[in-house]
Design an enzyme around this catalytic site. Structure first.
Site, PDB file in Angstrom:
ATOM      1  N   ASP A 250       0.827  -1.209   0.000  1.00 15.75           N
ATOM      2  CA  ASP A 250       0.000   0.000   0.000  1.00 15.75           C
ATOM      3  C   ASP A 250       0.863   1.262   0.000  1.00 15.75           C
ATOM      4  O   ASP A 250       1.955   1.270   0.563  1.00 15.75           O
ATOM      5  CB  ASP A 250      -0.915  -0.025   1.239  1.00 15.75           C
ATOM      6  CG  ASP A 250      -2.090   0.930   1.103  1.00 15.75           C
ATOM      7  OD1 ASP A 250      -2.382   1.375  -0.029  1.00 15.75           O
ATOM      8  OD2 ASP A 250      -2.721   1.232   2.132  1.00 15.75           O
TER       9      ASP A 250
ATOM     10  N   ASN B  90     -11.069  -2.622  -5.442  1.00 14.72           N
ATOM     11  CA  ASN B  90     -10.315  -1.630  -6.224  1.00 14.72           C
ATOM     12  C   ASN B  90     -10.978  -1.288  -7.558  1.00 14.72           C
ATOM     13  O   ASN B  90     -10.598  -0.311  -8.210  1.00 14.72           O
ATOM     14  CB  ASN B  90      -8.859  -2.089  -6.442  1.00 14.72           C
ATOM     15  CG  ASN B  90      -7.998  -1.993  -5.196  1.00 14.72           C
ATOM     16  OD1 ASN B  90      -7.098  -2.810  -4.979  1.00 14.72           O
ATOM     17  ND2 ASN B  90      -8.244  -1.000  -4.347  1.00 14.72           N
TER      18      ASN B  90
HETATM   19  C1  IPE Z   1      -5.610  -2.733  -0.295  1.00 14.03           C
HETATM   20  O1  IPE Z   1      -5.251  -1.386  -0.378  1.00 14.03           O
HETATM   21  C2  IPE Z   1      -5.498  -3.383  -1.635  1.00 14.03           C
HETATM   22  C3  IPE Z   1      -4.151  -3.541  -2.184  1.00 14.03           C
HETATM   23  C4  IPE Z   1      -3.041  -3.199  -1.594  1.00 14.03           C
HETATM   24  C5  IPE Z   1      -4.088  -4.147  -3.484  1.00 14.03           C
HETATM   25  P1  IPE Z   1      -6.318  -0.225  -0.566  1.00 14.03           P
HETATM   26  O2  IPE Z   1      -5.511   1.034  -0.667  1.00 14.03           O
HETATM   27  O3  IPE Z   1      -7.239  -0.540  -1.683  1.00 14.03           O
HETATM   28  O4  IPE Z   1      -7.127  -0.281   0.807  1.00 14.03           O
HETATM   29  P2  IPE Z   1      -7.996   0.817   1.545  1.00 14.03           P
HETATM   30  O5  IPE Z   1      -8.959   1.388   0.551  1.00 14.03           O
HETATM   31  O6  IPE Z   1      -7.034   1.868   2.033  1.00 14.03           O
HETATM   32  O7  IPE Z   1      -8.640   0.086   2.677  1.00 14.03           O
HETATM   33  C1  IPE Z   2      -1.530   0.283  -3.361  1.00 13.34           C
HETATM   34  O1  IPE Z   2      -1.360   1.653  -3.426  1.00 13.34           O
HETATM   35  C2  IPE Z   2      -1.796  -0.335  -4.717  1.00 13.34           C
HETATM   36  C3  IPE Z   2      -3.197  -0.733  -4.944  1.00 13.34           C
HETATM   37  C4  IPE Z   2      -4.170  -0.660  -4.070  1.00 13.34           C
HETATM   38  C5  IPE Z   2      -3.504  -1.260  -6.243  1.00 13.34           C
HETATM   39  P1  IPE Z   2      -2.587   2.653  -3.427  1.00 13.34           P
HETATM   40  O2  IPE Z   2      -2.952   2.956  -4.841  1.00 13.34           O
HETATM   41  O3  IPE Z   2      -3.669   2.186  -2.558  1.00 13.34           O
HETATM   42  O4  IPE Z   2      -1.877   3.935  -2.784  1.00 13.34           O
HETATM   43  P2  IPE Z   2      -2.504   4.957  -1.743  1.00 13.34           P
HETATM   44  O5  IPE Z   2      -3.067   4.171  -0.615  1.00 13.34           O
HETATM   45  O6  IPE Z   2      -3.543   5.735  -2.482  1.00 13.34           O
HETATM   46  O7  IPE Z   2      -1.326   5.802  -1.334  1.00 13.34           O
HETATM   47 MG    MG Z   3      -4.121   2.403  -0.601  1.00 12.46          MG
END
Ligand code: IPE
Ligand code: IPE
Ligand code: MG
Length: 239
Positions: A16, A64
């Site tokens: 993340d 997502n």
């Molecule tokens: C969880 O991260 C999914 C992945 C890392 C692929 P998200 O960024 O989607 O989670 P939330 O929305 O902060 O809970």
């Molecule tokens: C994790 O990074 C990757 C996926 C969830 C696909 P994020 O895209 O959630 O990054 P933040 O949380 O917005 O920084």
């Molecule tokens: Mg995230």
């Protein structure tokens, strides 16, 4: 005498922070995801040296899909290029690739790439890399229960554990989440029952062998009790 062995660990990673990494640099979110793929490559390469034998990484959740279409399409593009460009290297390194999550709903070419990559690496046994893509733990548990019910099999803890998409792999020892968030976001809910949880402030694109080594160190300092008394060391004990 029992000898404490450092058996290869199963580390699960919630990758993340790509978006925050990019916005800190004034870059589009897609740049964060691209840098995230490089971090994944570094982490997989260094994992065995950190005592890890299996890595399960969260690449795309069933939730997502709520992101803007352009970002979803960037992420789909990255899985295409990651699997295609890295397959030779993974195969050479003895890595077996398994993709967890629902195939239904994925673009047909990606489902195809995944199928081929899994088949090409099926006989590798040095390291197991599981990529959770279009994965949600609640959907995975529901799918496993449905599979058992349709086969007329009893639904108990063992059967359900094995019917999950992680059923073939070793039990999860530790779930690591980067970026400072402290939630599971529908990742490995069943498998988390007695996994240790480690939260690291590093944003995923900055990840690699060194932060992984720190996470493993934190894990090894934990006292895993499984509901018993406090004498079960975090590392498994050979009998
Ligand atoms: C969880 O991260 C999914 C992945 C890392 C692929 P998200 O960024 O989607 O989670 P939330 O929305 O902060 O809970
Ligand atoms: C994790 O990074 C990757 C996926 C969830 C696909 P994020 O895209 O959630 O990054 P933040 O949380 O917005 O920084
Ligand atoms: Mg995230």
């Amino acid at each position: 005498m029992t000898v404490e062995t450092a058996a290869p660990l199963h580390v699960a990673l919630i990758m993340d922070g790509n978006g925050r990494w990019a916005s800190q640099r004034g870059l589009p979110r897609a740049a964060g995801h691209r840098a995230g793929v490089q971090a994944l490559k570094r982490t997989v390469e260094g994992a065995a040296d950190c005592g890890v034998g299996c890595l399960t990484v969260f690449g795309f959740s069933t939730e997502n899909w709520r992101r803007p279409a352009e970002e979803v399409s960037d992420l789909m593009g990255l899985v295409r290029s990651y699997v295609v460009s890295d397959l030779k290297r993974l195969t050479k390194a003895g890595v077996r690739l398994k993709v967890l999550g629902r195939r239904q709903g994925l673009p047909a070419d990606i489902a195809d790439i995944i199928r081929r990559a899994e088949a090409d690496t099926a006989h590798n046994d040095r390291f197991l890399l599981q990529v959770a893509f279009n994965y949600g733990a609640q959907a995975d548990i529901a799918d496993a229960a449905r599979t058992l019910a349709e086969a007329g099999r009893p639904i108990d803890e063992n059967a359900l554990s094995q019917a999950l998409s992680t059923g073939e792999g070793p039990p999860v020892d530790v779930i690591v989440r980067t970026s400072g968030e402290r939630r599971l976001s529908n990742f490995l809910l069943w498998e988390a029952a007695y996994a240790e949880l480690v939260f690291q402030d590093v944003l995923w694109p900055d990840y690699g062998p060194e932060p992984l080594r720190r996470a493993v160190e934190e894990f090894r300092a934990r006292d895993r009790r499984y509901g018993g008394l406090p004498d079960t060391p975090a590392t498994r004990v050979a009998v």
